[in-house]
Design an enzyme around this catalytic site. Structure first.
Site, PDB file in Angstrom:
ATOM      1  N   TYR B 103       0.833  -1.197   0.000  1.00 27.99           N
ATOM      2  CA  TYR B 103       0.000   0.000   0.000  1.00 27.99           C
ATOM      3  C   TYR B 103       0.868   1.248   0.000  1.00 27.99           C
ATOM      4  CZ  TYR B 103      -4.180  -2.716   1.151  1.00 27.99           C
ATOM      5  OH  TYR B 103      -5.226  -3.595   1.120  1.00 27.99           O
ATOM      6  N   TYR B 142      -0.474 -10.016   0.333  1.00 29.02           N
ATOM      7  CA  TYR B 142       0.512  -9.561   1.322  1.00 29.02           C
ATOM      8  C   TYR B 142       0.258 -10.282   2.643  1.00 29.02           C
ATOM      9  CZ  TYR B 142      -3.268  -6.399   2.889  1.00 29.02           C
ATOM     10  OH  TYR B 142      -4.451  -5.888   3.323  1.00 29.02           O
ATOM     11  N   ARG B 151      -2.740 -12.630   3.154  1.00 35.80           N
ATOM     12  CA  ARG B 151      -4.061 -12.198   2.721  1.00 35.80           C
ATOM     13  C   ARG B 151      -4.174 -12.415   1.217  1.00 35.80           C
ATOM     14  NH1 ARG B 151      -7.655  -8.099   3.960  1.00 35.80           N
ATOM     15  NH2 ARG B 151      -8.823 -10.008   3.608  1.00 35.80           N
ATOM     16  N   HIS B 154      -7.112  -8.545  -2.788  1.00 37.84           N
ATOM     17  CA  HIS B 154      -8.434  -7.968  -2.502  1.00 37.84           C
ATOM     18  C   HIS B 154      -8.402  -6.479  -2.765  1.00 37.84           C
ATOM     19  CE1 HIS B 154      -6.077  -7.443   1.170  1.00 37.84           C
ATOM     20  NE2 HIS B 154      -6.766  -6.331   1.316  1.00 37.84           N
ATOM     21  N   HIS B 156     -10.369  -3.002  -1.338  1.00 37.15           N
ATOM     22  CA  HIS B 156     -11.273  -2.424  -0.340  1.00 37.15           C
ATOM     23  C   HIS B 156     -12.281  -1.522  -1.054  1.00 37.15           C
ATOM     24  CE1 HIS B 156      -8.824  -3.560   3.237  1.00 37.15           C
ATOM     25  NE2 HIS B 156      -7.850  -3.546   2.349  1.00 37.15           N
TER      26      HIS B 156
HETATM   27 FE   FE2 Z   1      -6.042  -4.700   2.468  1.00 37.14          FE
END
Ligand code: FE2
Lengths: 197, 233
Positions: B103, B142, B151, B154, B156
Site C-alpha cells: 500500500y 501480502y 491475505r 483484494h 477495499h
Molecule cells: Fe487490504
C-alpha cells in the site's frame, strides 16, 4: 446478479468487512470536517476523543457525519466530497489524529416538521479493528424539552442517553466523545450504538 | 511429462479475524425501528454530484505520468438495494495494494516495492442503472502484519446508498485465489454463502479482444431507506 432468498424475497445483502489499517490515504478528503459554509456566523465546533475499552485514544478511526441544516432540510447537496467551502451539504468526514481527537465545524441542525424529535447529527464510526462500522448520534444539550419526547432518547435510561449528548465546551463549542467499549474500571460509559431496522 | 501433483489436502479452517478486542462494544447494538420514526435523519443520506469525482479517479492506471506495473483489470458491477432497485448517482470508493502487495500508506511496512506510478485509490459515481466501473491493476497478496498468514488479493470498497443506514465498507476478492481458504479476515464472515458474495466473477468475454481482464461484482446494500419504508416493507 445477486441471488434472492428461497422465497424470492429481499436480496441478500453484501456483508461488511473491516476497513483495515490502510484507508488513511484513501478516504479522508480536504476540508472534510468543514460542514458549515466558510465564515458562517452561526458555525459551531463539535469535537472529542474516540477511546477504546482500555481508555486509550483511537488514532485510526474515521468519523462520518450526516445532518439536517438549520432549516431542518435533509435534501443534502452535491459537493459532499469535493467541497467548495460555500455550500452546506450536510456531510462531513474526518479521521482522528494521533491523539484520537476529531473536530468538525458545522451548523446546528433543526428537526423541521418533527415536533417529537430532537435535532441531532447522525454519525458513522469506522476504525481499524472493527468488523463493522458503528452508528451513533450527537444530540445538543440545549434541547432538553425535545429530548424527553425524542424517539430514541426517550426510550433510554438516563445513563445511556447521556452518552449521546454533546457537552457545552465554551462559546460555539461542544464536546462529544465516542467510547467504543465500556471501560473495565467503569470510568467510561460505552456510547449507544444503533442497528437500524 | 511429470505426473500431476496430487491434490493438496483441504487447509485447516483459519481462525476468524475478531478485530481489536478492546474496540468492539460490549453491549448489543440498540435496535432502532425506522418504521416507528419514518422521518429519521438516517433514512436519507449525502448527495454526490458529477463534480465530486475527477476525470481519472476511476482509472487507477492513469493517475501518474508513467504506467504502473501489474496486470490490467477492470472491476464493474451494479449497486442495488435489497428490493433490487439500482442505487443511482452514489459514491463508490476503492483502495488497494499495488501489484507487489504494497500500500502507498506510510504505515505499511511490508517490504515489497512501492510503485511510483500507482497510488491505489479510486472513486466513481454509479450511473442511472446503478453501475460502477474501475480500471486498475490486480493487487498483490501480502502477509498480515503479525505474519501469521497471507491475505489473498483484494480491493477495499466503500459504498453509499440513498440512506445513511445503507453505508457499506467491505472487501472484494478474486475467484480461484488459492489463499481464500486461509484468510482470517474473509473467515470473519461466518456464512459460506455470505463469503461467496464477496468474491467477484471473471468475465472472459468482457476481457476480449485484448483488453484488461474483466471482473464483475454486484453489491446489495442493507438497511432501510425512506423509499423502502414508503413501499410498505
Ligand atoms: Fe487490504
Amino acid at each position: 446478479m445477486p441471488d434472492t432468498d428461497d422465497r424470492g424475497g429481499p436480496l441478500a445483502a453484501t456483508p461488511a468487512q473491516t476497513i483495515g489499517p490502510f484507508f488513511g490515504h484513501a478516504l479522508p478528503v480536504p476540508d472534510g470536517g468543514r460542514i458549515a459554509p466558510e465564515g458562517h456566523p452561526d458555525a459551531v465546533t463539535v469535537h472529542g476523543l474516540v477511546r477504546d475499552g482500555a481508555g486509550a485514544p483511537v488514532p485510526d478511526a474515521l468519523l462520518e457525519f450526516w445532518q439536517a441544516g438549520p432549516d431542518g432540510g435533509l435534501a443534502g447537496a452535491p459537493g459532499s466530497l469535493r467541497r467548495d467551502g460555500a455550500v452546506f451539504t450536510g456531510f462531513g468526514r474526518v479521521p482522528t489524529d494521533a491523539g484520537g481527537h476529531y473536530a468538525v465545524r458545522t451548523l446546528r441542525p433543526a428537526a423541521a416538521g418533527r415536533s417529537n424529535a430532537a435535532p441531532h447529527l447522525a454519525v458513522c464510526v469506522h476504525a481499524r479493528g472493527l468488523l463493522h462500522h458503528l452508528f451513533t448520534r450527537v444530540y445538543f444539550p440545549e434541547h432538553t424539552a425535545a429530548h424527553a419526547t425524542d424517539p430514541l432518547l426517550a426510550q433510554l435510561p438516563e445513563e445511556r442517553a447521556r452518552t449521546l449528548l454533546a457537552h457545552p465546551d465554551g462559546p460555539g463549542r461542544y464536546r462529544f466523545d465516542v467510547q467504543l467499549q465500556q471501560s473495565a474500571d467503569g470510568a467510561f460509559e460505552e456510547t449507544v450504538f444503533l442497528a437500524f431496522r | 511429462m511429470t505426473a500431476p501433483a496430487s491434490p493438496a489436502p483441504p487447509p485447516p479452517a483459519p481462525a476468524p479475524y475478531r478485530g481489536a478486542v478492546e474496540r468492539h462494544p460490549r453491549r448489543p447494538l440498540l435496535p432502532f425501528d425506522t418504521g416507528t420514526d419514518p422521518d429519521a435523519v438516517e433514512l436519507t443520506g449525502p448527495v454526490f454530484g458529477p463534480a465530486d469525482v475527477g476525470e481519472w479517479d476511476a482509472d487507477l492506471t492513469r493517475q501518474h505520468p508513467g504506467e504502473p506495473l501489474g496486470e490490467r483489470i477492470t472491476v464493474t458491477g451494479r449497486i442495488l438495494d435489497r428490493a433490487g432497485r439500482p442505487v443511482r448517482g452514489q459514491l463508490v470508493e476503492i483502495w488497494q495494494a499495488n501489484a507487489a502487495g504494497r500500500y502507498t500508506h506510510r504505515q505499511d511496512r511490508h517490504p515489497a516495492p512501492l510503485d511510483p506510478n500507482f497510488t491505489g485509490v479510486g472513486r466513481c459515481r454509479t450511473d442511472d442503472r446503478g453501475r460502477y466501473a474501475f480500471t486498475t491493476v490486480k493487487p498483490g497478496a501480502y502477509p498480515l502484519p503479525d505474519e501469521s498468514s497471507w491475505r489473498p488479493a483484494h480491493i477495499h470498497f466503500s459504498f453509499f446508498g440513498t440512506a445513511f443506514t445503507q453505508r457499506l465498507v467491505t472487501q472484494m476478492y478474486f475467484p480461484g485465489d488459492p489463499l481464500l481458504p486461509y484468510d482470517q479476515i474473509l473467515a470473519a464472515v461466518r456464512d459460506p454463502a455470505d463469503r461467496h458474495r464477496l468474491i467477484a466473477a471473471f468475465d472472459h468475454a468482457l476481457s476480449l479482444p485484448a483488453g484488461p481482464l474483466a471482473y464483475r461484482w454486484d453489491v446489495v446494500l442493507d438497511g432501510p431507506s425512506a423509499t423502502w419504508t414508503e413501499e410498505g416493507r
